[in-house]
Every structure is written in structure tokens, then in C-alpha cells.
Design a protein around this motif. Structure first.
Motif, PDB file in Angstrom:
ATOM      1  N   SER A 122       0.832  -1.212   0.000  1.00  0.00           N
ATOM      2  CA  SER A 122       0.000   0.000   0.000  1.00  0.00           C
ATOM      3  C   SER A 122       0.862   1.255   0.000  1.00  0.00           C
ATOM      4  O   SER A 122       0.502   2.261  -0.625  1.00  0.00           O
ATOM      5  CB  SER A 122      -0.965   0.001   1.180  1.00  0.00           C
ATOM      6  OG  SER A 122      -0.289   0.085   2.414  1.00  0.00           O
ATOM      7  N   GLY A 152      -2.358  -5.360  -0.794  1.00  0.00           N
ATOM      8  CA  GLY A 152      -2.069  -3.927  -0.817  1.00  0.00           C
ATOM      9  C   GLY A 152      -3.326  -3.092  -0.959  1.00  0.00           C
ATOM     10  O   GLY A 152      -3.495  -2.072  -0.279  1.00  0.00           O
ATOM     11  N   HIS A 189      -5.317  -3.186   2.328  1.00  0.00           N
ATOM     12  CA  HIS A 189      -4.745  -2.294   3.343  1.00  0.00           C
ATOM     13  C   HIS A 189      -5.083  -0.846   3.032  1.00  0.00           C
ATOM     14  O   HIS A 189      -5.426  -0.060   3.930  1.00  0.00           O
ATOM     15  CB  HIS A 189      -3.232  -2.500   3.392  1.00  0.00           C
ATOM     16  CG  HIS A 189      -2.572  -1.876   4.587  1.00  0.00           C
ATOM     17  ND1 HIS A 189      -2.174  -0.567   4.616  1.00  0.00           N
ATOM     18  CD2 HIS A 189      -2.237  -2.392   5.803  1.00  0.00           C
ATOM     19  CE1 HIS A 189      -1.617  -0.297   5.781  1.00  0.00           C
ATOM     20  NE2 HIS A 189      -1.644  -1.383   6.518  1.00  0.00           N
ATOM     21  N   LEU A 190      -5.020  -0.495   1.751  1.00  0.00           N
ATOM     22  CA  LEU A 190      -5.329   0.869   1.329  1.00  0.00           C
ATOM     23  C   LEU A 190      -6.779   1.229   1.654  1.00  0.00           C
ATOM     24  O   LEU A 190      -7.080   2.341   2.089  1.00  0.00           O
ATOM     25  CB  LEU A 190      -5.080   0.997  -0.173  1.00  0.00           C
ATOM     26  CG  LEU A 190      -5.048   2.389  -0.786  1.00  0.00           C
ATOM     27  CD1 LEU A 190      -3.853   3.169  -0.245  1.00  0.00           C
ATOM     28  CD2 LEU A 190      -4.957   2.286  -2.305  1.00  0.00           C
TER      29      LEU A 190
END
Length: 209
Positions: A128, A156, A159-160
Motif C-alpha cells: 500500500s 495492498g 490495506h489501502l
């Protein structure tokens, strides 16, 4: 509204044989090179302003196909590399199940694997960060393409978006040379505009490793 395209690399021989790649630097095969060309012909219509890629060859060579259409230089970011799978790398998933049954069970159930395998938390944070750095290259209202890997892309993005693991597991793995379209504005933050988009939607999905 800015746009970030998170693009998985094309097919490799290890994808085709369900062999764990992780951070092993495996090249695209002939199918993967053609997939990259076909996908690039679609992505160029989005008029990207920048291209950033994992430095592993399968991702970098996928990015190069789009760079050839746009004339853009490709930037490289190690944070976009695939998850590190430790002793699993180079093994088929059948071999992993035989040699590391407890770890394999935890992996198939979305849990932290343990051993030398990079944790999901570490992977999500690392990727991320790379995605945010790539997105920052876009002018207001612009588009950036970030070329990465299957497990890296999903974790990723999760998480973002601050998704819990349970929600993230409801997403199918990205197919080779398919992408996720994310948009961002001040009011809504990051949103998923499209998922698993690409030129080969009828092909089976190789494991995201």
C-alpha cells in the motif's frame, strides 16, 4: 478525481504449473508476453500519466508493453514486489501441502502462515505504501498504472481501503494481466471502480503466488 490502476503481471511457466514464485525472479512466458501486449492495448485508452512497476522481471516486462504504447518511462519500486514465501518458493502447491501441512492449512484458511513467509500485515503495509507513492505521481484528475503481483495486489489494495481480512477473502484472485481500477477524491477517499478487468476473462485463475 484521480485514478490508480493496479495491474497484475502476465503469465509465467511457474503460474502455469502452480509453482510458488514469491520473490523469485521468474520471466514471462510466451502467453504472458502476449497477454501484456493485449492488455496494454486496452490500458492505453485510459491515457496513463505514469507507470510504476515491481522490479521483478515478470512485472517489469508487463509494464514495458504499456510503456511501448505510451512513450512513458517506467519507474520501479521494490515495495510492489510479490509476497515473500520463504521455503515455499520454487515448490508446487502440492509439494507445499505435503512438506508444510500446517502452514498450508493456515494459508488456505486466510490465516498468517508463520515460518519464513511474510505476514499479511507486513505485505499489506509494504504494498500500500508503494501504491500510494505511485498514485502521488498523477496530476489532479490523472491516471497512474502500478504493475505488481497477485497476492501483493489484493493485500495492498485491502490495506489501502482498510478492509478486514474476512472481507478481503471474498475477492477472487486477479487473473494474469488483469487489473483493479481505484479512484480517489476528497469526499469519498479511495473506492473500487472495477475489479479483475482484462482481455482474458474466460481463462482459469492461477494461484496469486
Amino acid at each position: 478525481m484521480s485514478r490508480l490502476i493496479v495491474w497484475r503481471h502476465g503469465n509465467t511457466d511457474w503460474n502455469a504449473t502452480h509453482r510458488v514464485q514469491g520473490q523469485t525472479d521468474v520471466a514471462l512466458n510466451a502467453i504472458g508476453r502476449q497477454q501484456a501486449i493485449d492488455a496494454a492495448e486496452l490500458l492505453v485508452t485510459m491515457r496513463p500519466d505514469a507507470i510504476v512497476s515491481s522490479d521483478l522481471h515478470r512485472a517489469a516486462d508487463t509494464a514495458a508493453a504499456l510503456a511501448a504504447h505510451t512513450g512513458l518511462a517506467v519507474g520501479y519500486d521494490k515495495r510492489l514486489r510479490e509476497r515473500y514465501f520463504g521455503n515455499w518458493q520454487g515448490l508446487t502447491m502440492a509439494e507445499v501441502a505435503e512438506l508444510y501441512p500446517d502452514q498450508h492449512y493456515r494459508w488456505t484458511h486466510g490465516q498468517e502462515v508463520g515460518g519464513e513467509v511474510e505476514t499479511l500485515a507486513e505485505l499489506g503495509a509494504r504494498v500500500s505504501e508503494g501504491l500510494l507513492a505511485a498514485a502521488a505521481l498523477a496530476p489532479p484528475g490523472g491516471t497512474v498504472v502500478a504493475v505488481t503481483h497477485g497476492a501483493a495486489a489484493r493485500q495492498g489494495i485491502g490495506h489501502l481501503l482498510e478492509w478486514p481480512l474476512e472481507q478481503l477473502r471474498t475477492l477472487r484472485a486477479l487473473q494474469n494481466c488483469h487489473w483493479v481500477e481505484l479512484t480517489h477524491d476528497r469526499e469519498r477517499g479511495w473506492q473500487v471502480a472495477a475489479y479483475n478487468v482484462g482481455p482474458f476473462s474466460d481463462r482459469p485463475v492461477p494461484p496469486p503466488v
